[in-house]
Enzyme design. Structure first.
Site, PDB file in Angstrom:
ATOM      1  N   CYS A  69     -25.923 -41.605  -9.878  1.00 51.95           N
ATOM      2  CA  CYS A  69     -26.705 -40.537  -9.264  1.00 51.95           C
ATOM      3  C   CYS A  69     -26.222 -39.186  -9.777  1.00 51.95           C
ATOM      4  O   CYS A  69     -25.024 -38.988 -10.004  1.00 51.95           O
ATOM      5  CB  CYS A  69     -26.571 -40.578  -7.747  1.00 51.95           C
TER       6      CYS A  69
ATOM      7  N   HIS B 200     -21.499 -45.091  -8.884  1.00 53.70           N
ATOM      8  CA  HIS B 200     -22.060 -44.014  -8.081  1.00 53.70           C
ATOM      9  C   HIS B 200     -21.593 -42.668  -8.631  1.00 53.70           C
ATOM     10  O   HIS B 200     -20.560 -42.570  -9.283  1.00 53.70           O
ATOM     11  CB  HIS B 200     -21.624 -44.158  -6.629  1.00 53.70           C
TER      12      HIS B 200
END
Length: 444
Positions: free
Chosen positions: A198, A157
């Site tokens: 991300c 992430h």
């Protein structure tokens, strides 16, 4: 602004997939420099069942490098290692990177696992230094020198100017400092970095071309990356879209003739939900892929009569935004579960997760309201700008670190990573750093 989790209905599609392990044929790689060694650092920066895809990606990447001749002593693997034998894994000891795919777990080195998967260790190993912690680690590091090629692949992430580890975060500034130091100290000849996360483009945005580093990312600085192969009986995403495309390309291409530029453009064309980017020294992309993903003299595993890569059938259900994976998969599991006890257990997990997500949003709102009493300013700080760039990195990272330490641990809560842009908004609007930090302390 945070979006409410989507409820997706599961339609299982039976498909059969083949791993290119059967695509055997031999040829020798031609490396332009006979003294070049090839080193690799592979990192899955997450843990937990619903982050399955990150460790699956890393295991698949290892299999590619291993089969292309890079010896294990020149590959360092960091992953929490809690997926293969997880209680929720229906096939113990097995990790797959696509439905009905091969087991990519066997043989993967357990160099750094569990509590040793940290940003501090990552930066130390990258520089060839002794790890900061070593509970049950191998102690391997990259021993590259000024002639060598280094390949780094990281999957996890991310958020604006940071990427996550199971219990910590790595800031863009710290990564850049280390890469610049390595360049000065001639710790590599050339370095290629593939980053799955991300807002991953934010980690390399503005990087100098003079560092002899070529980086590609799953997403631009302002968007989510996406889980991939999410439509399956395991109710989990088995890979990440950008990562799957580069690895399935490397599985079957002749890496001694395919260039990094060609691979990037294949990945860019095939990645539908985000916009892969390239940064740094773009002239390096003219090099062949085998100069980073294979060993000099290593054998190429490819069937000579295969002219195009086999395309795996997919549907819209195969795509899920990274930060919505856990909630989406819980809903899918609920939709196909008929046993009352099992439904109750899943519903309980959904309710707990939904409450946590509401708490995250409310906590951030309360922090902002402690900083300003202007309702319009509160709403403005809660909105993510179309092109967010951090102006005051000290203010931003200080707030992010305190928020992670005292409110919601970012490395264990990807949903919280999706709202910390609010700190960048406040810092960019010249809200005093002390006021932001005091608000975080008071609210949390």
């Amino acid at each position: 602004m945070m979006k409410a989790p989507c409820i997706l209905f599961l339609c299982l599609v039976g498909t059969t997939f083949a791993f290119p392990e059967h695509l055997f044929g031999s040829r020798q790689f031609a490396d332009p420099d006979p003294v070049v060694k090839h080193w690799a650092l592979l990192v899955a920066g997450s843990n937990g069942w619903y982050n399955y895809r990150h460790q699956a990606d890393i295991c698949h990447a290892y299999q590619i490098l291993h089969k292309h001749g890079i010896p294990d002593e020149q590959i360092v693997v960091m992953m929490y290692d809690d997926i293969a034998n997880n209680e929720e894994n229906p096939n113990k000891g097995v990790i797959i990177n696509k439905p009905n795919g091969p087991n990519v777990y066997p043989g993967v080195p357990k160099d750094y696992t569990a509590e040793d998967v940290t940003p501090e260790n990552f930066l130390a190993l990258l520089q060839g230094e002794k790890p900061q912690s070593c509970n049950m680690c191998s102690g391997k590091t990259l021993k590259s020198d000024s002639n060598d090629h280094v390949f780094v692949y990281f999957a996890d992430h991310g958020a604006t100017d940071l990427i996550a580890f199971p219990d910590g975060e790595l800031e863009k500034d710290d990564l850049m400092k280390v890469l610049k130091k390595m360049h000065r100290q001639q710790k590599f000849g050339k370095l290629v970095f593939y980053l799955e996360a991300c807002e991953s483009g934010s980690m390399f945005d503005g990087m100098s071309k003079d560092l002899n580093i070529f980086a590609t990312t799953a997403a631009n600085p302002d968007e989510s990356s996406w889980g991939y192969y999410c439509n399956n009986s395991m109710d989990n995403c088995l890979g990440d879209e950008y990562s799957i495309h580069w690895m399935e390309d490397s599985d079957v291409e002749d890496l001694s003739t395919e260039t990094l530029d060609k691979q990037f453009h294949i990945v860019k064309q095939e990645t539908k939900k985000s916009h892969p980017q390239e940064y740094g020294n773009l002239t390096m992309s003219s090099a062949t892929v085998n100069q980073y993903q294979a060993s000099q003299g290593g054998e190429m595993h490819i069937m000579k009569d295969v002219l195009v890569r086999e395309q795996t059938p997919i549907s819209e259900l195969d795509f899920v935004p990274s930060r919505e994976v856990e909630m989406t998969m819980l809903y899918r599991r609920l939709m196909k579960t008929t046993h009352p006890t099992d439904r109750d257990a899943i519903l309980k997990k959904i309710m707990v997760l939904a409450q946590t997500q509401r708490n995250i949003i409310q906590t951030m709102r309360s922090i902002i309201m402690s900083v300003t009493s202007d309702p319009e300013a509160v709403e403005a700080h809660l909105q993510r700008p179309e092109q967010l760039r951090v102006v005051d990195s000290v203010c931003y990272h200080s707030a992010v670190k305190l928020f992670s330490d005292t409110c919601f641990r970012l490395g264990q809560n990807d949903y919280a990573m999706g709202i910390i842009y609010a700190f960048a908004n406040m810092c960019n609007e010249n809200v005093p750093q002390d006021r932001i930090l005091n608000a975080i302390k008071n609210v949390c």
